[in-house]
Design a protein around this motif. Structure first.
Motif, mmCIF file in Angstrom:
data_model
loop_
_atom_site.group_PDB
_atom_site.id
_atom_site.type_symbol
_atom_site.label_atom_id
_atom_site.label_comp_id
_atom_site.label_asym_id
_atom_site.label_seq_id
_atom_site.Cartn_x
_atom_site.Cartn_y
_atom_site.Cartn_z
ATOM 1 N N VAL A 294 0.836 -1.204 0.000
ATOM 2 C CA VAL A 294 0.000 0.000 0.000
ATOM 3 C C VAL A 294 0.869 1.251 0.000
ATOM 4 N N THR A 295 1.894 1.268 0.858
ATOM 5 C CA THR A 295 2.793 2.432 0.880
ATOM 6 C C THR A 295 3.512 2.565 -0.466
ATOM 7 N N TRP A 296 3.947 1.431 -0.986
ATOM 8 C CA TRP A 296 4.606 1.454 -2.304
ATOM 9 C C TRP A 296 3.698 2.099 -3.340
ATOM 10 N N PHE A 297 2.443 1.617 -3.357
ATOM 11 C CA PHE A 297 1.509 2.109 -4.359
ATOM 12 C C PHE A 297 1.209 3.592 -4.152
ATOM 13 N N SER A 298 1.095 4.001 -2.880
ATOM 14 C CA SER A 298 0.778 5.410 -2.631
ATOM 15 C C SER A 298 1.924 6.309 -3.084
ATOM 16 N N HIS A 299 3.138 5.789 -3.077
ATOM 17 C CA HIS A 299 4.255 6.588 -3.579
ATOM 18 C C HIS A 299 4.364 6.553 -5.099
ATOM 19 N N VAL A 300 3.887 5.455 -5.663
ATOM 20 C CA VAL A 300 4.072 5.273 -7.107
ATOM 21 C C VAL A 300 2.944 5.899 -7.920
ATOM 22 N N ILE A 301 1.741 5.980 -7.322
ATOM 23 C CA ILE A 301 0.566 6.312 -8.137
ATOM 24 C C ILE A 301 0.662 7.692 -8.798
ATOM 25 N N LEU A 302 1.092 8.713 -8.045
ATOM 26 C CA LEU A 302 1.134 10.050 -8.661
ATOM 27 C C LEU A 302 2.163 10.131 -9.800
ATOM 28 N N PRO A 303 3.422 9.706 -9.558
ATOM 29 C CA PRO A 303 4.346 9.724 -10.693
ATOM 30 C C PRO A 303 3.878 8.850 -11.854
ATOM 31 N N ALA A 304 3.244 7.719 -11.542
ATOM 32 C CA ALA A 304 2.778 6.849 -12.619
ATOM 33 C C ALA A 304 1.700 7.545 -13.444
ATOM 34 N N LEU A 305 0.828 8.292 -12.770
ATOM 35 C CA LEU A 305 -0.189 9.060 -13.503
ATOM 36 C C LEU A 305 0.478 10.095 -14.407
ATOM 37 N N ALA A 306 1.489 10.780 -13.849
ATOM 38 C CA ALA A 306 2.175 11.819 -14.624
ATOM 39 C C ALA A 306 2.814 11.223 -15.869
ATOM 40 N N VAL A 307 3.290 9.991 -15.755
ATOM 41 C CA VAL A 307 3.914 9.329 -16.896
ATOM 42 C C VAL A 307 2.860 8.751 -17.832
ATOM 43 N N GLY A 308 1.771 8.252 -17.231
ATOM 44 C CA GLY A 308 0.781 7.513 -17.999
ATOM 45 C C GLY A 308 -0.164 8.379 -18.816
ATOM 46 N N VAL A 309 -0.461 9.582 -18.346
ATOM 47 C CA VAL A 309 -1.451 10.402 -19.049
ATOM 48 C C VAL A 309 -1.012 10.767 -20.479
ATOM 49 N N PRO A 310 0.236 11.245 -20.679
ATOM 50 C CA PRO A 310 0.620 11.547 -22.065
ATOM 51 C C PRO A 310 0.618 10.297 -22.946
ATOM 52 N N TYR A 311 1.100 9.187 -22.390
ATOM 53 C CA TYR A 311 1.126 7.937 -23.142
ATOM 54 C C TYR A 311 -0.299 7.493 -23.454
ATOM 55 N N GLY A 312 -1.159 7.563 -22.425
ATOM 56 C CA GLY A 312 -2.551 7.167 -22.609
ATOM 57 C C GLY A 312 -3.261 8.025 -23.643
ATOM 58 N N GLY A 313 -2.924 9.314 -23.675
ATOM 59 C CA GLY A 313 -3.551 10.213 -24.643
ATOM 60 C C GLY A 313 -3.344 9.724 -26.063
#
Lengths: 379, 319, 302
Positions: B177-196
């Motif tokens: 859970v802690t891992w995911f809470s640290h990873v989720i925001l940067p992953a979103l920042a990386v994923g949104v342009p790719y997802g677009g």
């Protein structure tokens, strides 16, 4: 020999239009015809005359912005014109199935041909295998089709029936692994799989090699006969009509111009447009230097002329042609929509020889306006 | 062409790409004006240190010998030692690979999970509200750099709501859970342009599939609309999406480097940038090569997926 | 005889600056109907004008550190977009930043476009081993992790305007080569090209005067899309401190420098970030409108 029973399909005043930026396109403009059980009914016309749209309209496959209206589309006596999409799904594939023009594009490239046939079997025949959404998806993406299942066995059987060698092996192959002729046989097997009463074949051989064209067409008709299925054959090729059909309708600019049994249409065409079409066929015995083509273009389907759609191109046009067309019975099984056949018009005065090519003459008693709703009246 | 031949061809291609990357890196470093060793160590380095580095880099040998040893070392996984702390470059890089892979893979997962359904909905409900919303999302996605999305996410989720941690990384072993809470925001920042981009590809590919004859055939067989869409359409629509998704890893990669900086995560990207600032050339070279290998390897995986969903390659034949 | 035929070949479609006028008409049509196209055009125009006329329009010297630090944006005040940590006027800085974005964006794509189109034309026109060799090279370039290579090149050769342009633009050669080649292959079989060969035009004339003008539609679309992508790449490099020069005001660098003060002065980062977003969005919208107007299939690029 055509039996005079109740029609299998009875279409009355079918109108299909598309609302476009430029205006409303009347692709099919008030056509009526009957198909009897066991017969092969041809619809012939130039491209853009509305043949395919007619087929898709009957199947309920016209999408927005297209609008389909009809006084009646009766299938085995039941009016299906008001059916919902869910109700139509039982008809499609199960009662009326289709064979499309290009077998390369009309088969799904990422599914085995066996599965493409088997899914029709599951949907429309009582094999007792679930054809629900999730079950079907898991067949496609997870488990694959069970090769022991009845639907798959039936698919293999059908492939055998349509003349595909080594059907067990072929069923597991993908469309791109088969030749054009084989693919169209698969399409035919697929059309037979739901045990239909009517197959609509839309230019079924146009995309094929000339060498297999006749063969495939004959096989389709033999199978139709064997399975006791009626065929609505759509084509631009009059030669195909002459060889294969019992009755035929000539379509022009979204309207039917003439319907008849085949022999009579070829021997005694009674519509100037039909005559023009027949004269444009090359014949082996031809001594003409040029084929006779019909001058001019198909009218704009957005602003169609009042009255007869063929008037601008017609050699016989006269002052009545912009009046609404009526159906004129030429003989028992032969109707033409042309004002030349109005009882008050003297055909001779218009240089229109009603006995042009055949030996049938039209007596005044035969010619007359047919009231709506009389059984078996086409157009 | 048959699956084996296809895969062999792709593996060969991947090897060729890595070979060229290694060559470009070699040429780039050797074309540093002046003495690379002096540049690496800085002007005030003692001459003995410079000489030692020249020896280590074999700068006194002919270029083709240097090139041979360079390739041999890479082949055996020897990427040299860091000038900054003398640790083997490979160990350094592997030590910081965890956060980079976490962000990249979670980002990719987010992108695919959002973009592909959104693309399908967008295509099937063309010119309706859903389509406009999804299209707007994808346009913003392809127009915003990942690091700016990261900054906005920090401002909203970390600073304003104090909802998620804005900095650092925690290993999954220390709690998922802690891992995911640290990873989720940067992953979103990386994923949104790719997802677009993936969304736009899915939409246009699906629109094309919807017009295909075989979709009309499927309907003419009496299948329900969603069965037509998901059983007959989906796989066909995904074939071109898969093809580009590999190439677009580059977008993901660029995002990861800058997003690691934004979120203060000690990953490969940050190590690379820090090494540039320290002029730690062995780490720069090694980083570029190792990340390239990962990149090429991911592309190879995509090729494998491609062979699986495209029967034309899997079974060959046809014309 | 030969001259008259080649004249027919050449005037087969009217052109302005080598661009077929029917394409321009198509675009004007789209522009009148499509909201996307209008929004895109407005954004792109404002951006270009701001970039070109920055020296005339900016109220302050973008480098001057004399306006009081951390002044928040007040639209009516002396510094509508506020000041940064050195007391520099942000409005003036972002206008100068637009110049760099525009110059790098255009420069990188022109660089990649020049070589890419050339490769595509040669490859498509000659075919054979030339095509094999060039396309194999393009294939390898396609799978190259370009941003990494760009980061490394800038790290080695130092920051600088031209280094950034080359480092970014190199990545686009293969995109242009691929598209151009595909177009040439389809145009090659057209009658006017065959006619041009028969009347004895030189290869040079056929390639550049007959073939190229008929491949421009997808190339223009690609150009637009890649300018947007190049601006994103430039902003990423600048953000990482590997851009044009640390002292030059660029949007990416401003964003990166403002990051330290995110809590006390978020506008320093947010304003250039929003500008990057709006500008790139505008160019993408514009490119999409061009794509619709020219009827270019999506996924031809990427």
């Amino acid at each position: 020999m055509i039996e005079s029973t109740d029609p299998l399909l009875r279409v009355r005043n079918l109108r299909t239009s598309f609302d476009t930026d430029r205006g409303v396109v009347s692709a099919v403009d008030g056509i009526s015809f009957d198909i009897k059980p066991g017969e092969v009914y041809g619809v012939v016309g130039e491209s853009g005359s509305g043949k395919s749209v007619t087929a898709l309209s009957i199947m309920g496959l016209i999408d927005s912005p297209g609008v389909v209206e009809a006084d009646a589309i009766e299938f085995r006596g039941e009016d299906i014109s008001g059916y919902s999409d869910a109700e139509m799904r039982d008809i499609r594939g199960g009662n009326i199935s289709m064979v499309f023009q290009d077998p390369m594009n009309s088969l799904n490239p990422v599914m085995t041909v066996g599965e493409q046939i088997a899914e029709v079997v599951r949907h429309h025949t009582p094999v007792g295998e679930s054809a629900g959404f999730w079950r079907e998806l898991s067949r496609k993406y997870v488990t694959g089709t069970d090769k022991e299942s009845d639907s798959w066995q039936r698919a293999v059987e059908l492939l055998d029936t349509v003349g595909i060698p080594d059907p067990k092996e072929r069923a597991t192959e993908y469309p791109h692994q088969l030749s054009g002729g084989m693919r169209q046989r698969v399409v035919i097997a697929q059309a037979l799989a739901g045990d239909p009463d009517l197959i609509i074949a839309d230019e079924p051989t146009t995309a094929l090699d000339v060498s297999v064209e006749a063969q495939i067409l004959n096989e389709l008709l033999e199978l139709a006969d064997e399975f006791d299925v009626s065929v609505l054959l759509i084509t631009h090729d009059l030669a195909v009509i002459r060889e294969t059909c019992d009755r035929v309708a000539v379509m022009y600019a979204g309207e039917l111009m003439e319907t008849s049994n085949v022999q009579e249409l070829f021997n005694n065409p009674q519509h100037p447009y039909t005559r023009g079409l027949l004269q444009s066929i090359p014949r082996i015995t031809d001594d003409r230097e040029w084929l006779d083509v019909i001058e001019g273009n198909v009218p704009d389907l957005i602003n169609k002329p009042e009255g007869c759609p063929f008037q601008q191109r017609c050699n016989y046009s006269f002052d009545m042609c912009d009046k609404p067309l009526e159906r004129h019975r030429v003989s028992d099984d032969h109707i033409a929509r042309c004002h030349l056949h109005s009882p008050e018009v003297d055909t001779a005065a218009h240089d229109f020889d009603t006995e042009a090519t055949g030996d049938r003459s039209i007596t005044s008693g035969d010619s007359g306006i047919i009231a709506d709703g009389n059984g078996g009246d086409d157009l | 062409m048959g699956m084996r031949r296809y895969i062999a061809k792709r593996v060969g291609h991947a090897a060729l790409v890595i070979y060229f990357v290694a060559t470009v890196v070699f040429i780039a470093v050797r074309s540093i004006p002046g003495d690379p060793a002096r540049l690496m160590l800085g002007g005030d380095a003692p001459p003995e240190a410079i000489e030692a580095l020249r020896q280590e880099l074999r700068l006194d040998e002919p270029v083709y010998i240097q090139y041979f040893y360079w390739m041999r070392d890479i082949l055996f996984g020897d990427l040299g030692e860091s000038i900054f702390n003398n640790q083997p470059v490979l160990d350094l890089l592997i030590g910081v690979a965890g956060p980079t892979l976490s962000i990249g893979l979670v980002g990719m997962a987010i992108a695919f999970l959002i973009a592909i359904p959104a693309g399908i909905v967008s295509a099937t409900r063309r010119y309706q509200v859903e389509d406009y919303l999804a299209t707007l999302f994808s346009f913003i996605g392809i127009s915003v750099p990942g690091f700016f999305i990261g900054i906005l996410l920090i401002l909203v989720f970390a600073n304003r709501f104090e909802f998620l941690p804005a900095f650092g990384y925690v290993k999954p072993q220390e709690g998922l859970v802690t891992w995911f809470s640290h990873v989720i925001l940067p992953a979103l920042a990386v994923g949104v342009p790719y997802g677009g981009i993936i969304m736009r590809m899915t939409r246009s590919s699906m629109l094309e599939v919807l017009n295909e004859d075989y979709m009309r055939t499927a309907r003419s067989k009496g299948l329900s609309p969603r069965l037509v869409l998901y059983k007959h359409g989906l796989q066909n629509a995904l074939i071109p999406v898969v093809t580009v998704s590999g190439i677009l890893f580059a977008v993901l990669l660029g995002g990861v480097v800058s997003v690691e900086i934004v979120f203060g995560i000690r990953g490969m990207g940050r190590l690379l940038i820090n090494s540039i600032n320290r002029r730690d050339f062995p780490v720069i070279q090694g980083g570029v090569i190792l990340i390239s290998i990962v990149f090429v390897f991911m592309n190879l995986l995509v090729d494998l997926v491609y062979t699986m969903i495209n029967p034309k390659i899997k079974y060959g034949g046809g014309e | 005889m030969s001259t008259s035929l080649s004249d027919i070949v050449k005037t087969d479609r009217a052109r302005i600056f080598g661009i077929r006028t029917d394409l321009i008409e198509q675009f004007v049509d789209t522009l009148q109907q499509d909201l996307k196209a209008k929004v895109g055009l407005v954004i792109v125009s404002v951006f270009i004008l701001a970039a070109i006329f920055a020296p005339e329009l900016t109220p302050y010297d973008p480098m001057a550190q004399e306006y009081g630090v951390f002044q928040p944006p007040t639209l009516s005040g002396a510094h509508p977009l506020g000041t940064d940590s050195y007391g520099r006027d942000i409005l003036s800085r972002v206008m100068y930043g637009a110049r760099i974005s525009l110059a790098v964006g255009l420069g990188a794509v022109l660089f990649g476009g020049f070589f890419g189109v050339l490769i595509g034309l040669l490859s498509g026109y000659y075919g054979g081993w030339i095509d094999d060799v060039l396309m194999r090279a393009v294939d390898v370039m396609w799978a190259f992790p370009w941003l990494l290579i760009a980061i490394m090149l800038v790290a080695i050769f130092g920051q600088g305007f031209w280094n950034v342009i080359f480092a970014v633009g190199f990545a686009y050669i293969d995109d242009f080569a691929r598209i151009t080649r595909g177009e040439v292959l389809s145009v090659r079989e057209e009658e006017y090209i065959l006619a041009a060969e028969n009347v004895g035009l030189s290869d040079f004339e056929i390639i550049f005067e007959e073939t190229f003008p008929n491949t421009v539609a997808p190339i223009i679309v690609q150009f637009t899309v890649l300018v947007a992508r190049a601006m994103l790449a430039e902003s990423t490099l600048s953000f990482l401190g590997l851009g044009v020069k640390p002292t030059t005001p660029t949007w990416g660098a401003m964003l990166g420098q403002g990051r330290t003060f995110l809590t006390q002065a978020p506008w320093i980062s947010i304003i250039p970030g929003i500008l990057i977003m709006i500008t790139v969005l505008g160019i993408n919208l514009f490119g999409d409108a061009l794509r619709d107007a020219f009827d270019v299939k999506e996924g031809d690029e990427a």
